[in-house]
Structure formats: C-alpha cells, structure tokens
Write an enzyme that holds these catalytic residues in place. Structure first.
Site, PDB file in Angstrom:
ATOM      1  N   GLY A  10     -12.020 -62.631  27.072  1.00 19.14           N
ATOM      2  CA  GLY A  10     -11.863 -63.607  28.149  1.00 19.14           C
ATOM      3  C   GLY A  10     -10.974 -64.796  27.807  1.00 19.14           C
ATOM      4  O   GLY A  10     -10.606 -65.566  28.692  1.00 19.14           O
ATOM      5  N   PRO A  14      -1.067 -68.004  26.033  1.00 16.52           N
ATOM      6  CA  PRO A  14       0.269 -67.874  26.624  1.00 16.52           C
ATOM      7  C   PRO A  14       0.916 -66.576  26.125  1.00 16.52           C
ATOM      8  O   PRO A  14       0.694 -66.171  24.981  1.00 16.52           O
ATOM      9  CB  PRO A  14       1.022 -69.091  26.074  1.00 16.52           C
ATOM     10  CG  PRO A  14      -0.039 -70.051  25.619  1.00 16.52           C
ATOM     11  CD  PRO A  14      -1.181 -69.189  25.170  1.00 16.52           C
ATOM     12  N   GLY A  17       4.274 -67.020  22.257  1.00 17.11           N
ATOM     13  CA  GLY A  17       3.874 -67.957  21.214  1.00 17.11           C
ATOM     14  C   GLY A  17       5.088 -68.306  20.370  1.00 17.11           C
ATOM     15  O   GLY A  17       6.140 -67.670  20.475  1.00 17.11           O
ATOM     16  N   GLY A  19       6.701 -68.560  16.645  1.00 19.57           N
ATOM     17  CA  GLY A  19       6.524 -68.024  15.299  1.00 19.57           C
ATOM     18  C   GLY A  19       7.141 -68.920  14.235  1.00 19.57           C
ATOM     19  O   GLY A  19       8.171 -69.557  14.473  1.00 19.57           O
ATOM     20  N   TYR A  49       2.117 -67.860   4.810  1.00 19.50           N
ATOM     21  CA  TYR A  49       3.451 -68.440   5.069  1.00 19.50           C
ATOM     22  C   TYR A  49       3.649 -69.769   4.338  1.00 19.50           C
ATOM     23  O   TYR A  49       4.773 -70.260   4.242  1.00 19.50           O
ATOM     24  CB  TYR A  49       3.695 -68.693   6.570  1.00 19.50           C
ATOM     25  CG  TYR A  49       3.672 -67.498   7.484  1.00 19.50           C
ATOM     26  CD1 TYR A  49       3.662 -66.194   6.990  1.00 19.50           C
ATOM     27  CD2 TYR A  49       3.676 -67.673   8.863  1.00 19.50           C
ATOM     28  CE1 TYR A  49       3.631 -65.105   7.863  1.00 19.50           C
ATOM     29  CE2 TYR A  49       3.658 -66.591   9.726  1.00 19.50           C
ATOM     30  CZ  TYR A  49       3.622 -65.314   9.220  1.00 19.50           C
ATOM     31  OH  TYR A  49       3.595 -64.255  10.087  1.00 19.50           O
ATOM     32  N   HIS A 107      -4.300 -60.330   7.950  1.00 19.48           N
ATOM     33  CA  HIS A 107      -2.840 -60.215   7.873  1.00 19.48           C
ATOM     34  C   HIS A 107      -2.365 -58.776   7.699  1.00 19.48           C
ATOM     35  O   HIS A 107      -1.279 -58.411   8.166  1.00 19.48           O
ATOM     36  CB  HIS A 107      -2.333 -61.078   6.707  1.00 19.48           C
ATOM     37  CG  HIS A 107      -0.920 -61.520   6.848  1.00 19.48           C
ATOM     38  ND1 HIS A 107      -0.503 -62.788   6.579  1.00 19.48           N
ATOM     39  CD2 HIS A 107       0.195 -60.847   7.233  1.00 19.48           C
ATOM     40  CE1 HIS A 107       0.810 -62.883   6.793  1.00 19.48           C
ATOM     41  NE2 HIS A 107       1.254 -61.721   7.196  1.00 19.48           N
TER      42      HIS A 107
END
Ligand code: A2P
Length: 295
Positions: A10, A14, A17, A19, A49, A107
């Site tokens: 639910g 958006p 996104g 990155g 990252y 990941h």
C-alpha cells in the site's frame, strides 16, 4: 499516467527516483539538493555506495519535509545475518539522519551463503513489524532466489531492483516479480552500465542506439527521456543517476509525451540478453573488499 506507484503493502512511491550509485560523496549532497529542487521525491542509495550521510545532508539542506521524501537504501552483504542486518539499519539510519527508512532492501542475494541472506531478510521483516522501515525488498534476485526466499520467509518483497535497460530487459525476472506481486525497479535504467568505464570491453552505449534515437527525434525528446518513458509505460520504477543539473532535470521531464504501442515494442526488441553487471550466481559478493563503517 501519474508519477506514482503503489507497492504491494500500500505504500506509494514516485515512479522516478533519483540514483546516486558512483556519485562521489563530495558531489552527492549537491546532486540530491538539485534533484529535490527539480521535483524528485525519492532517493535511492546504499550502504555500499559510501554516500548515505551526504544523501541525508542534501535532503536536510532543502528544508523539504522528510515525510514527503521516500528514502531507499540497501544492506550490504557483509552485514547479512539477523543481528548484523538489524545493526545495519542503525548504521544507515544514523548516517542518513532519519528515524525511519522508507524502503530497505538487500543489495544482492548471496547464493553461496543463502542462510545468511535469509537471516538478513528475517531481520528486515522484524524492522518492518517494528515500524522502523515502511517497506522491504531485494535487489539483483533471480527467479530461483525469489522462490527460495518465499519458501523460507513471510513477507513478499515490495520491490526487486535489477539491472534493466533496453539492451538487458530480464523478461524472466520481470515475470517472476509480477507473478509474486513484486514491483520491478530498474537500475541503470538509461543503460549507464553499458558505458561506465571499467565494466567490460566491447560494449555499446544504449544512449547511442539508433532505434532509441529515432524515437527520441520523433518526440523531440532525448534518448534518456525515451528510455525512462518506456520503463514508466511498462509499469516499472526507475532510479536514473546523474550529478549534472541539466540531466537531473531532463530525467524527470518525461510526463509530456507518450510512446505508442509500436514504439514500446520496438524498444523491447532491443534486448540482447547480455548483462552488464555481475551475475548474481557467479560472483560471491562477500569476497569483495567492502565493509560498512560504523557512523
Ligand atoms: P552524469 O552523472 O554525468 O549525468 P544509469 O542511471 O542508467 O546508470 O545512467 C547514469 C549515467 O548516465 C551516468 O554516467 C550519467 O552521467 C549519465 N546520464 C544521466 N542522465 C543522462 C541523460 N539525460 N543523458 C545522457 N547521459 C545521462
């Protein structure tokens, strides 16, 4: 078509996104700030990252209500295991400077250590039950990894983030996701992996593809915009990366044109079936020299 997708629990996110893979920490905060000013409300990062802190800084600098932004991050494999993954949440949340993470995903599968992958996912389930995350998911999972996960855990992943661009569309993964009610989220949606330095020889950038170029010219749009529009019309979530203000703005300016069914099919047909990133079954990611520091 709206700039909005609904996950299987639910939660709305958006469809586009922002990155930050390979965005240097010193560039990341400014890029995130630029993206939010351009209208993005979803940022995708990862513990691996090394720029979660800068993502948080960029968000705070804009003054936009944190509750209006979907923050997605990933647990790296060196933090797999039940207690380790619960602690990975603490590390990421502290670096991001938030109490709750909207979307927390694994990941990679670790086929060589699948028991630890399962324990990591169980920790995500616990974080979800405790309200510390709003949705959980996976990344780079192939259909047999999803099947094995489903046999041993309760919560259907909300998303599976996988390499997906016109030259590598992973139809079997997309089907498995759809069958299970998992949203397919495309990484390298405009094919950055087809031209990033250091990811293999003899590659051809999908940004230079003739078919994509022809369709782009017909609509007065760029090849990147055509690819992003193709993903959206196919119902996928995308997270294009850029550190350039013009390209950041361009990549979210895709709501004023529509690709025809024939154009969508022509782009689907570009699939070469060759992945640009590592094969999740061949690489043991725990051999990579990457550990996630404490905040
Ligand atoms: P830059 O950060 O200099 O804009 P992907 O998200 O598919 O992996 O693609 C990211 C790569 O594509 C980065 O090298 C990024 O470089 C570049 N890029 C991002 N947006 C565009 C665009 N609209 N047109 C061309 N290249 C782009």
């Amino acid at each position: 078509m709206t700039n909005d997708l609904t996950l299987n629990n639910g939660l709305h996110i958006p469809s586009i996104g922002f990155g930050v893979f390979q965005s240097a920490p010193e560039e990341t905060a400014a890029a995130v700030e630029t993206a939010l000013a351009a209208g993005y409300r979803h940022i995708d990062t990862a513990a691996g990252y090394g720029n979660e802190r800068e993502v948080g800084d960029g968000i705070r600098r804009t003054g936009i209500d944190r509750n209006d932004i979907v923050i997605e991050t990933k647990v790296w494999v060196s933090d797999y295991g039940y207690d380790e993954t619960r602690h990975a949440f603490d590390k990421s949340a502290t670096k991001l400077g938030v109490e709750q993470i909207d979307l927390l995903i694994l990941h990679q599968p670790m086929p060589q250590h699948f028991d630890r992958t399962i324990q990591a996912y169980r920790a995500l389930e616990r974080l979800l039950a405790d309200g510390q995350v709003r949705a959980i998911g996976v990344s780079n999972f192939l259909p047999h990894h999803l099947a094995a996960l489903r046999e041993q855990t309760e919560v259907v992943p909300a998303i599976n983030q996988v390499e997906l661009h016109p030259y590598y569309t992973q139809p079997a993964v997309q089907r498995a996701n759809a069958d299970l009610g998992i949203l397919t989220q495309a990484w390298s949606p405009i094919g950055g992996i087809t031209f990033y330095p250091g990811w293999g020889e003899d590659r051809r950038s999908v940004l230079d593809d003739e078919t994509v170029g022809r369709i782009a010219a017909a609509h007065g749009k760029s090849p990147a915009q055509v690819m992003l529009r193709w993903h959206l019309q196919r119902g996928r979530s995308v997270i294009p990366k850029s550190t350039n203000a013009q390209r950041i703005a361009q990549n979210i300016d895709v709501f004023d044109f529509v690709l025809s069914p024939d154009e969508l099919i022509a782009i689907d047909a570009l699939d070469r079936g060759v992945r640009g990133g590592p094969d999740p079954d061949e690489v043991d990611p725990s051999t990579w020299d990457l550990t996630i520091p404490e905040p």
